[in-house]
Scaffold this active site. Structure first.
Site, short mmCIF file in Angstrom:
data_model
loop_
_atom_site.label_atom_id
_atom_site.label_comp_id
_atom_site.label_asym_id
_atom_site.label_seq_id
_atom_site.Cartn_x
_atom_site.Cartn_y
_atom_site.Cartn_z
N ALA A 263 -39.77 -12.40 -36.66
CA ALA A 263 -38.69 -13.15 -36.01
C ALA A 263 -38.32 -12.51 -34.67
O ALA A 263 -38.35 -11.28 -34.54
CB ALA A 263 -37.48 -13.21 -36.93
N PRO A 264 -38.00 -13.34 -33.66
CA PRO A 264 -37.84 -14.80 -33.69
C PRO A 264 -39.12 -15.61 -33.52
O PRO A 264 -39.07 -16.82 -33.42
CB PRO A 264 -36.89 -15.06 -32.52
CG PRO A 264 -37.22 -13.98 -31.55
CD PRO A 264 -37.57 -12.77 -32.36
N GLY A 265 -40.29 -14.92 -33.44
CA GLY A 265 -41.54 -15.66 -33.53
C GLY A 265 -42.44 -15.65 -32.31
O GLY A 265 -43.53 -16.23 -32.38
N CYS A 381 -40.59 -1.82 -28.91
CA CYS A 381 -40.07 -2.06 -27.57
C CYS A 381 -39.21 -0.88 -27.14
O CYS A 381 -38.11 -1.04 -26.60
CB CYS A 381 -39.29 -3.38 -27.49
SG CYS A 381 -37.86 -3.48 -28.57
#
Length: 443
Positions: A263-265, A381
């Protein structure tokens, strides 16, 4: 600009008192306020600028205030930050307006105090005197509004030049990148469609099917997602570093792929497009509410190869199959996305200490789903060796059945390797880490 400043002031107070996420509360405030594009641009620049430069601005308050910093009210501190920021970093704002408009927002008892401090700073020709700071880290900390412990960590990990570039590129709003839905549209058609809706985009030289949106006043990822082109499934919003992660994951047609923290994909969508919508891609997440975002995005883009599964990535799931490729983009400190969420860099170092344990557990679980000769990709990240290099090196020692695997990245100046640190000053995107492994063939 009075309304813009008032909104910024209220949001800064709210963030200080409740710890809300900057990007979320600003978008919500804009949707309610009905500001013009120009006023939105000013408010966003001031809001994020104050957050980015908080340590620098507070250094000035401590220097000029005859009241101890910790005894100042939250409201007064936010107004001084706003005033100092406009005087230092917003050349388009006249000095008198920066002071008077800021003072006007204060309580009656604080107005004179705020006015006196800001006027004194102007009389001193708006100089920041760091002469009393004894170390280079201390001076860099004030200049770039970054904790000394983080500067030391980046310098030790990447060297002085790279660390300085990371600091310099930690300010300003990040570019907005789009991934073209290559299954259905040509990049030129998407550019033309967006131009008709008054969005200006350019092709990115590092990646095929990647567009960069010109950030005009008030333009955001949220506004591009209101476009007809978006509703027609012509693209999805995805940072270039995330797109590069998909390029290095490199799934094949008719493969089984698991995106373990999906998510979010965005990565799932790009991987499915790279698979030509052939095979099986299982997008997992801990929360069903987040999986609904993946499902709606896949439907909009016409990606029927994607299925979703509620899953705790720290536990082994017997319902997950053996896969040709497993991507685990693990929860992390986010030190690579400081431009998006400046407040991240002010978190105490101790709040990061438990993350590597969770990340290592997820990576080990992810490995259990990989077929012989299959690929395992670990990504974050963040730019933090404790969460990146140290995690994958420990994994390698404990899992000799996996070996590092090199996939060419195709970025000038970057050597091909089994692992990559992506820096904003090189890619233009978020700070990112990627490590690739291959499971050895069964004997």
């Amino acid at each position: 600009m009075t309304q813009s400043r008032k909104i910024v002031y209220e949001l800064l107070v709210r963030m200080e008192q409740s710890g809300a996420y900057s990007n979320i509360i600003l978008d919500n405030a804009f949707s309610r306020a009905g500001l013009s594009a120009r006023d939105k641009g000013f408010a966003a620049a001031l809001f994020y600028g104050v957050l980015e430069r908080k340590m620098t601005l507070d250094f000035l308050t401590r220097h000029y205030s005859d009241i101890e910093f910790d005894k100042l009210s939250c409201e007064t501190v936010q107004l001084l930050r706003m005033g100092f920021y406009q005087l230092l970093y917003m050349d388009s704002v006249p000095e008198n307006a920066a002071v008077s408009e800021t003072v006007a927002l204060g309580d009656h008892g604080a107005k004179g105090f705020i006015n006196a401090i800001l006027r004194a700073f102007i009389r001193d020709e708006k100089k920041i005197d760091t002469g009393n700071l004894l170390t280079d880290e201390g001076k860099l900390s004030i200049e770039y509004s970054c904790p000394k412990w983080l500067i030391k960590k980046w310098t030790a990990a990447f060297g002085e030049d790279a660390a300085l570039n990371v600091l310099k590129n930690s300010f300003g709003r990040p570019p907005i990148y789009l991934r073209v839905n290559s299954l259905k549209f040509q990049i030129g058609d998407v550019k033309a469609a967006l131009l008709k809706e008054n969005f200006t985009v350019k092709e990115n030289p590092l990646l095929d099917d990647c567009l960069e949106l010109e950030r005009l006043a008030g333009t955001s990822a949220g506004s591009i997602e209101l476009s007809d082109a978006y509703r027609k499934g012509m693209f999805h919003v995805q940072d270039i570093s995330s797109q590069l992660c998909c390029k290095l994951t490199k799934p094949g047609f008719n493969q089984t792929v698991i995106d373990l923290c999906a998510a979010p994909g965005g990565k799932s969508f790009t991987l499915a497009q790279m698979m030509n919508n052939r095979g099986k891609l299982i997008a997992c997440d801990l929360y069903t509410g987040k999986l609904s975002l993946v499902e709606s995005g896949a439907k909009r883009l016409g990606l029927d190869v994607i299925t979703t599964m509620e899953n705790d990535a720290t536990l082994h799931n017997l319902n997950l199959p053996q896969a040709d490729t497993v991507l685990c983009d693990v929860p992390c400190s986010g030190l690579g996305v400081i431009r998006r969420k400046p407040e991240i860099k002010y978190k105490p170092m101790k709040t990061l200490e438990t993350l590597p344990e969770t990340q290592s557990l997820i990576l080990a679980r992810a490995a259990s789903y990989v077929k012989p000769n299959g690929r395992l990709v670990y990504s974050t990240c963040t730019l933090n060796p404790d969460e990146n290099e140290n995690v994958v090196e420990a994994f390698q020692r404990e899992h000799p059945e996996f070996s590092p695997y090199t996939v060419p990245i195709g970025i000038p100046g970057m050597n091909d390797a089994p692992r990559y640190n992506l820096f904003p000053h090189i890619t233009g995107g978020d700070g990112f880490f990627i490590a690739i492994f291959r499971r050895k063939a069964a004997e």
